[in-house]
Scaffold this motif. Sequence first.
Motif, PDB file in Angstrom:
ATOM      1  N   THR A  89       6.832   6.330   1.650  1.00  0.00           N
ATOM      2  CA  THR A  89       5.389   5.733   1.611  1.00  0.00           C
ATOM      3  C   THR A  89       5.387   4.325   0.693  1.00  0.00           C
ATOM      4  OG1 THR A  89       4.424   6.615  -0.141  1.00  0.00           O
ATOM      5  CG2 THR A  89       4.329   7.656   1.961  1.00  0.00           C
ATOM      6  N   GLN A  94       3.528   4.488  -1.933  1.00  0.00           N
ATOM      7  CA  GLN A  94       2.730   5.059  -2.845  1.00  0.00           C
ATOM      8  C   GLN A  94       3.769   5.827  -3.918  1.00  0.00           C
ATOM      9  OE1 GLN A  94      -0.440   4.720  -3.657  1.00  0.00           O
ATOM     10  NE2 GLN A  94      -0.217   3.429  -1.813  1.00  0.00           N
ATOM     11  N   CYS A 128      -1.425   6.661   6.954  1.00  0.00           N
ATOM     12  CA  CYS A 128      -2.063   7.954   6.644  1.00  0.00           C
ATOM     13  C   CYS A 128      -3.530   7.453   6.605  1.00  0.00           C
ATOM     14  CB  CYS A 128      -1.571   8.541   5.419  1.00  0.00           C
ATOM     15  SG  CYS A 128       0.169   9.000   5.508  1.00  0.00           S
ATOM     16  N   VAL A 130      -3.626  15.238   2.916  1.00  0.00           N
ATOM     17  CA  VAL A 130      -3.405  13.975   3.436  1.00  0.00           C
ATOM     18  C   VAL A 130      -2.879  13.965   5.085  1.00  0.00           C
ATOM     19  CG1 VAL A 130      -2.006  11.668   3.071  1.00  0.00           C
ATOM     20  CG2 VAL A 130      -2.557  13.355   1.180  1.00  0.00           C
ATOM     21  N   CYS A 150      -1.794  12.081   8.200  1.00  0.00           N
ATOM     22  CA  CYS A 150      -1.020  11.054   8.595  1.00  0.00           C
ATOM     23  C   CYS A 150      -0.312  11.395  10.445  1.00  0.00           C
ATOM     24  CB  CYS A 150       0.222  10.978   7.822  1.00  0.00           C
ATOM     25  SG  CYS A 150       0.083  10.899   5.969  1.00  0.00           S
ATOM     26  N   ILE A 154      -1.617  10.395  -3.743  1.00  0.00           N
ATOM     27  CA  ILE A 154      -2.422   9.910  -2.637  1.00  0.00           C
ATOM     28  C   ILE A 154      -3.792  10.673  -2.594  1.00  0.00           C
ATOM     29  CG2 ILE A 154      -2.502   9.601  -0.261  1.00  0.00           C
ATOM     30  CD1 ILE A 154       0.743   9.475  -0.367  1.00  0.00           C
ATOM     31  N   LEU A 182      -6.820   9.220  -4.593  1.00  0.00           N
ATOM     32  CA  LEU A 182      -7.241   7.847  -4.238  1.00  0.00           C
ATOM     33  C   LEU A 182      -8.719   7.944  -3.663  1.00  0.00           C
ATOM     34  CD1 LEU A 182      -4.239   6.449  -2.131  1.00  0.00           C
ATOM     35  CD2 LEU A 182      -4.796   5.819  -4.382  1.00  0.00           C
ATOM     36  N   PRO A 242      -8.739   6.389   2.941  1.00  0.00           N
ATOM     37  CA  PRO A 242      -8.101   5.947   1.721  1.00  0.00           C
ATOM     38  C   PRO A 242      -8.555   4.522   1.638  1.00  0.00           C
ATOM     39  CG  PRO A 242      -6.442   6.945   2.746  1.00  0.00           C
ATOM     40  CD  PRO A 242      -7.626   6.875   3.729  1.00  0.00           C
ATOM     41  N   VAL A 283      -2.244   3.578   2.810  1.00  0.00           N
ATOM     42  CA  VAL A 283      -1.187   4.645   2.252  1.00  0.00           C
ATOM     43  C   VAL A 283      -0.342   4.273   3.638  1.00  0.00           C
ATOM     44  CG1 VAL A 283      -0.487   6.795   1.901  1.00  0.00           C
ATOM     45  CG2 VAL A 283      -2.847   6.100   1.093  1.00  0.00           C
TER      46      VAL A 283
END
Length: 301
Positions: free
Chosen positions: A106, A108, A142, A151, A153, A243, A246, A259, A263
Amino acid sequence: MASSRDRQRKLARAKLDRQMARRAASARRKRQVRAGVGAAVALVLIVLGSVWALGGFDREPKPQAAPDICAWTPQDASANSNLKDVGTPATSGLPTSGTRPMTITTNQGAPVTVELDLANSPCAGASFAYLAGKSFFDNTKCHEITTEGAVHCGDPSGTGQGGPTYTFVNENVPAAAPTPTPSASATPDQPPAYPAGTVAMFGNPPGANGSQFLIFFKDFNPPTPSYPIIGKVTAGLDVIKKIGSLETVDNGTGSKVKPKTDVVVQSLTVGEVASTAPTAPPTGSPAPSGSASPSASPVVG
């Protein structure tokens, strides 16, 4: 009175008639035998031909088709423009034991590695490997940080309504924790159904899994689990927790779960099947009784 010559002629005639009759009878018997033999030979040839046509003389039996392991239910892309048609995975010849490594890169931080459980979720593992081979997840977002602590995705459309043009059923949903009773003796706390690092499918509707998945960054223990577990994070859980921390904003439906910072899944790859051979204990694990070496150096903590 007939002369002796006439009698001799009659006797010779009668003898000839008897001979001719015997010869005719013998000829009829021969014709009947030949006809019977011909019919028998024809019957044998018919039987042998039928056996040959059915493969009775094949040296090796014809191989049977491999049984289906997974079923993929088609979805109509014309009814849902968020679906992406990349075909469907194979239904047979799929691995049903061992694990497969999955790497999620990612924007991140460091890559996140996941161990896909093929023994308990062979169809999910096959689907992820197939979609990864089609670059299905690359450069997708995501789109949600759930209130459950995961998270969310795997949807190329970023709407929560997208996925491939097929779905598959749940495989590995945890059992609900037993309900305690007043008379029950005290027991240790039950482990959460979804410990931090768990990777699970997200079906929309539930039970119709496509490509959307959850990575839990904290423990989640619902009364009735509904997400099928497909694997666990083996490295990079700190990135998932980052993540998860966030800031979120309204996703357009009134839910503050999107987010604020994008992401992006830059790539998602699935490696080869790993065997189920037992792994060596980690460094510093206690040695089995009787196997410790007097000269072994102590592990520095």
